[in-house]
Structures are given as structure tokens and as C-alpha cells.
Design a protein around this motif. Structure first.
Motif, PDB file in Angstrom:
ATOM      1  N   VAL A  48      15.673  12.754  25.292  1.00 13.96           N
ATOM      2  CA  VAL A  48      14.741  13.054  26.382  1.00 13.96           C
ATOM      3  C   VAL A  48      15.465  13.717  27.554  1.00 13.96           C
ATOM      4  O   VAL A  48      16.526  13.265  27.989  1.00 13.96           O
ATOM      5  N   ILE A  49      14.871  14.801  28.037  1.00 13.63           N
ATOM      6  CA  ILE A  49      15.262  15.404  29.312  1.00 13.63           C
ATOM      7  C   ILE A  49      14.052  15.252  30.221  1.00 13.63           C
ATOM      8  O   ILE A  49      12.939  15.626  29.842  1.00 13.63           O
ATOM      9  N   LEU A  50      14.258  14.691  31.394  1.00 17.56           N
ATOM     10  CA  LEU A  50      13.148  14.320  32.261  1.00 17.56           C
ATOM     11  C   LEU A  50      13.123  15.177  33.517  1.00 17.56           C
ATOM     12  O   LEU A  50      14.160  15.402  34.151  1.00 17.56           O
ATOM     13  N   GLY A  56      22.931  -0.194  29.802  1.00 18.21           N
ATOM     14  CA  GLY A  56      24.035   0.431  29.087  1.00 18.21           C
ATOM     15  C   GLY A  56      23.806   1.879  28.727  1.00 18.21           C
ATOM     16  O   GLY A  56      24.723   2.558  28.244  1.00 18.21           O
ATOM     17  N   ALA A  57      22.598   2.397  28.963  1.00 16.44           N
ATOM     18  CA  ALA A  57      22.298   3.787  28.617  1.00 16.44           C
ATOM     19  C   ALA A  57      23.030   4.741  29.548  1.00 16.44           C
ATOM     20  O   ALA A  57      23.349   4.406  30.688  1.00 16.44           O
ATOM     21  N   GLN A  58      23.307   5.942  29.038  1.00 18.57           N
ATOM     22  CA  GLN A  58      23.889   6.999  29.854  1.00 18.57           C
ATOM     23  C   GLN A  58      22.735   7.772  30.508  1.00 18.57           C
ATOM     24  O   GLN A  58      21.958   8.430  29.828  1.00 18.57           O
ATOM     25  N   ILE A  59      22.618   7.676  31.823  1.00 19.60           N
ATOM     26  CA  ILE A  59      21.531   8.331  32.550  1.00 19.60           C
ATOM     27  C   ILE A  59      22.143   9.095  33.719  1.00 19.60           C
ATOM     28  O   ILE A  59      22.975   8.553  34.453  1.00 19.60           O
ATOM     29  N   ALA A  60      21.743  10.352  33.885  1.00 12.53           N
ATOM     30  CA  ALA A  60      22.327  11.186  34.939  1.00 12.53           C
ATOM     31  C   ALA A  60      21.252  11.981  35.651  1.00 12.53           C
ATOM     32  O   ALA A  60      20.352  12.529  35.013  1.00 12.53           O
ATOM     33  N   THR A  61      21.349  12.042  36.969  1.00  8.50           N
ATOM     34  CA  THR A  61      20.457  12.873  37.778  1.00  8.50           C
ATOM     35  C   THR A  61      21.232  14.084  38.266  1.00  8.50           C
ATOM     36  O   THR A  61      22.341  13.944  38.797  1.00  8.50           O
ATOM     37  N   SER A  86      23.252  16.210  27.868  1.00  9.29           N
ATOM     38  CA  SER A  86      22.296  15.764  26.862  1.00  9.29           C
ATOM     39  C   SER A  86      22.964  15.599  25.504  1.00  9.29           C
ATOM     40  O   SER A  86      22.710  14.623  24.780  1.00  9.29           O
ATOM     41  N   GLU A  87      23.829  16.527  25.145  1.00  6.93           N
ATOM     42  CA  GLU A  87      24.533  16.450  23.858  1.00  6.93           C
ATOM     43  C   GLU A  87      25.501  15.278  23.809  1.00  6.93           C
ATOM     44  O   GLU A  87      25.848  14.781  22.732  1.00  6.93           O
ATOM     45  N   MET A  88      25.931  14.808  24.979  1.00 10.74           N
ATOM     46  CA  MET A  88      26.803  13.627  25.050  1.00 10.74           C
ATOM     47  C   MET A  88      26.009  12.330  24.941  1.00 10.74           C
ATOM     48  O   MET A  88      26.578  11.247  24.932  1.00 10.74           O
ATOM     49  N   GLY A  89      24.676  12.450  24.884  1.00 12.59           N
ATOM     50  CA  GLY A  89      23.844  11.264  24.725  1.00 12.59           C
ATOM     51  C   GLY A  89      23.192  10.785  25.997  1.00 12.59           C
ATOM     52  O   GLY A  89      22.570   9.709  26.007  1.00 12.59           O
ATOM     53  N   ALA A  90      23.298  11.559  27.072  1.00 11.49           N
ATOM     54  CA  ALA A  90      22.711  11.134  28.341  1.00 11.49           C
ATOM     55  C   ALA A  90      21.240  11.516  28.418  1.00 11.49           C
ATOM     56  O   ALA A  90      20.825  12.557  27.904  1.00 11.49           O
ATOM     57  N   LEU A  91      20.460  10.663  29.051  1.00 11.68           N
ATOM     58  CA  LEU A  91      19.106  11.015  29.450  1.00 11.68           C
ATOM     59  C   LEU A  91      19.244  11.689  30.810  1.00 11.68           C
ATOM     60  O   LEU A  91      19.646  11.049  31.784  1.00 11.68           O
ATOM     61  N   VAL A  92      18.939  12.975  30.863  1.00 14.86           N
ATOM     62  CA  VAL A  92      19.176  13.752  32.080  1.00 14.86           C
ATOM     63  C   VAL A  92      17.875  13.924  32.864  1.00 14.86           C
ATOM     64  O   VAL A  92      16.843  14.295  32.304  1.00 14.86           O
TER      65      VAL A  92
END
Length: 317
Positions: free
Chosen positions: A44-46, A97-102, A172-178
Motif C-alpha cells: 500500500v502507498i497512501l 513493528g511495521a515499516q511506515i514512512a511519511t 515501498s520496495e523495502m517493505g514500507a507503507l509510504v
């Protein structure tokens, strides 16, 4: 699937609600619960809107006259950080524990876009007619009707590209929800020497979401709003909810330029550029929208237009 989800302003602030931080956080918490369930099975990209928030900052900005008012591009960046922070935190609470980035991303626009001469983008809270007219006179604002209310409108040039899209891809390819392109991204133009400069505008969030989905090579674009599905003859006795439609089929219908029109255009644009499907519907139906059981799909995997039967309508209303 790689899915770009675009949250409408109602995900953070329902129409008529006061612009309180606590209210926005509670609405974002509810949205995060739904998005987290989709993110378990999909990449997901938000992205999100910022109309009420940037309008509020503009009002706060104008109230303190000891300094010059900050321009809209700076206010847009502020809202991207503020809303992104709330979303990031609430998503993490749902997905420990999720990878989430703004990311505060810049959206390139054409400084000669005719939109600068015809403001159409709603920002800020709603007003009654008399209050809106008084504010327009006092602050030299452009005001237009938004349903039964009135709101400030600002220029909304077309997005040309997202400056930081390659970094969004890497995350995103690293597994982060951006979380990115908030409010359509910060509008910038490119000068003759190649340098970037902010412009006084707000880019349409849905058009930027379509561009983001295209540049990211996403499978799907899902636009969340406050209706269960796109309707023909909305509000009339013969109203019908569209289930699935081809780009050509949906293009033969007329939709309001100030509300559903840009969403339809954004979805059609994404599918025309190679996306598998784009969809419009309620945030709380998003899991079923992804599987085609709710909302309105725009896809060239079908011909023409199909409608929900009445019994199916009840399930997505």
C-alpha cells in the motif's frame, strides 16, 4: 498487488465537524484500522487530502499580522507533515513493528497552467452565504458554492510529475507503507536554471494520486470518499449505483466538475495509462472494493457499464 489508496478529506474530518485535532485523530484512527487490514495482504502507498487543514492554517496565518502570510505551498507542506504524523502513528498502533514512512513530496506543475486564472479547488471550512461573502470582501478570496455551503477556492494546476517518486519506490520496495503526496503534494515549478520554486496553489489530490499510481507502476488506484459507489442520476428516484465500467463507458456520462468529476477523470487516466483497475467508494468498504465486491470499478477488463442490483446496492450503501 501494489495499491495506491487516496483518502478523501472525510477520512479525517466529516462535513460540518469542527477542525479540532482530537476529532481528526479519531477519524484517522478509524481509517487506519481499515487500511491496516488491506496492508496485510497488499503493498500500500497512501495519499490523502488536506483541504480543510490547509484552509485552517491559512486562517490562523492571517490572524497573526506581525509577519507576512506564509504562501500556500508552505502551508501544504505543513499539512502533509501534520496529517502524515497522525496517520503514521495510528497505522503503527494497528500494525506494531511495521515499516511506515511519511514523505513530504513536491509535485511539478506548469506555471502557465490556465488554472491560475480560474480558481476551483476548495480549501478550508464551510461557511454560510453571508459569512462567505464577507470573508471574500475582507480577504480578497475567491468563494464558490460547495453543496448548500460556501468555501474558499484557490488555483488547482494539473500535476506533471512527482519529484521524489524514485525515493517513494525505494521505500515501498523495502517493505514500507509510504504516506506521500499529501494534499496533492507541494506544488512547485521549475525555473530556467533548473531550480525548483513553490507556487501559490493546491494540486488536486486525486489527479496526483493517479499520477503517483502510474509512476509507481501500481496495479490499482482506490479513491476513498463518502459515497458507497458512483451513481447515475444521483439523488433522483431513478438513481443507480455503477458496479463496473470501462473507460469509454464511464466517459459517456457527465459528473459534477466540483466533486465526482475529478475522481472519475483520475481513475480513467490511470487505467488508460496501463493500470489494471481504479475504484471509487467508501473507506469502510475498502476490503470489498479491492476484490470488486463493492464500490465502482473502472477497468478495461469489462465493456460498457454494469449496475448493482437493488439487493446488492443495500450491501454497499
Amino acid at each position: 498487488m501494489r495499491i495506491v489508496i487516496a483518502l478523501g478529506g472525510n477520512a479525517m474530518l466529516q462535513r460540518g465537524q469542527p477542525l479540532e485535532a482530537a476529532i481528526q485523530r479519531e477519524n484517522i484512527r478509524k481509517a487506519a484500522e481499515v487500511i491496516a487490514r488491506v496492508a496485510k495482504d497488499h503493498e500500500v502507498i497512501l495519499t490523502h487530502g488536506n483541504g480543510p487543514q490547509v484552509g485552517l492554517l491559512a486562517l490562523q496565518n492571517a490572524a497573526y499580522d506581525k509577519v507576512s502570510p506564509y504562501p500556500l505551498d508552505v502551508l501544504g507542506a505543513e499539512t502533509a507533515g501534520m496529517i502524515g504524523y497522525m496517520m503514521e502513528q495510528e497505522l503503527y498502533n494497528q500494525m506494531p513493528g511495521a515499516q511506515i514512512a511519511t514523505m513530504v513530496t513536491q509535485t511539478l506543475v506548469d506555471n502557465n497552467d490556465p488554472a491560475f486564472q480560474d480558481p476551483t479547488k476548495f480549501v478550508g471550512p464551510v461557511y454560510g452565504k453571508e459569512e462567505a461573502e464577507a470573508l471574500a470582501a475582507e480577504k480578497n478570496w475567491s468563494i464558490k458554492a460547495d453543496g448548500e455551503y460556501f468555501r474558499r477556492v484557490v488555483p488547482s494546476p494539473l500535476p506533471k510529475s512527482i519529484i521524489e517518486v524514485e525515493m517513494v519506490k525505494k521505500l515501498s520496495e523495502m517493505g514500507a507503507l509510504v504516506i506521500c503526496s499529501g494534499g496533492g503534494g507541494v506544488p512547485v515549478r521549475k525555473l530556467e536554471d533548473g531550480k525548483l520554486e513553490g507556487v501559490e496553489a493546491v494540486v488536486d489530490k486525486d489527479l496526483t494520486a493517479a499520477l503517483l499510481a502510474e509512476q509507481m507502476g501500481a496495479d490499482a488506484l482506490v479513491i476513498m470518499t463518502d459515497v458507497a459507489a458512483v451513481c447515475v442520476n444521483f439523488g433522483q428516484p431513478d438513481q443507480k449505483k455503477i458496479h463496473k465500467a470501462s473507460v469509454q463507458g464511464i466517459g459517456e456520462l457527465d459528473f459534477p466538475a466540483g466533486s465526482m468529476g475529478p475522481k472519475i477523470d483520475s481513475c480513467a487516466q490511470f487505467v488508460e495509462k496501463g493500470g489494471r483497475f481504479a475504484a471509487i467508494g467508501s473507506l469502510y468498504d475498502v476490503e470489498k472494493i479491492v476484490t470488486g465486491e463493492a464500490g465502482t470499478w473502472i477497468t478495461n477488463e469489462v465493456e460498457g457499464i454494469s449496475f448493482y442490483e437493488k439487493k446488492e446496492e443495500a450491501a454497499v450503501a
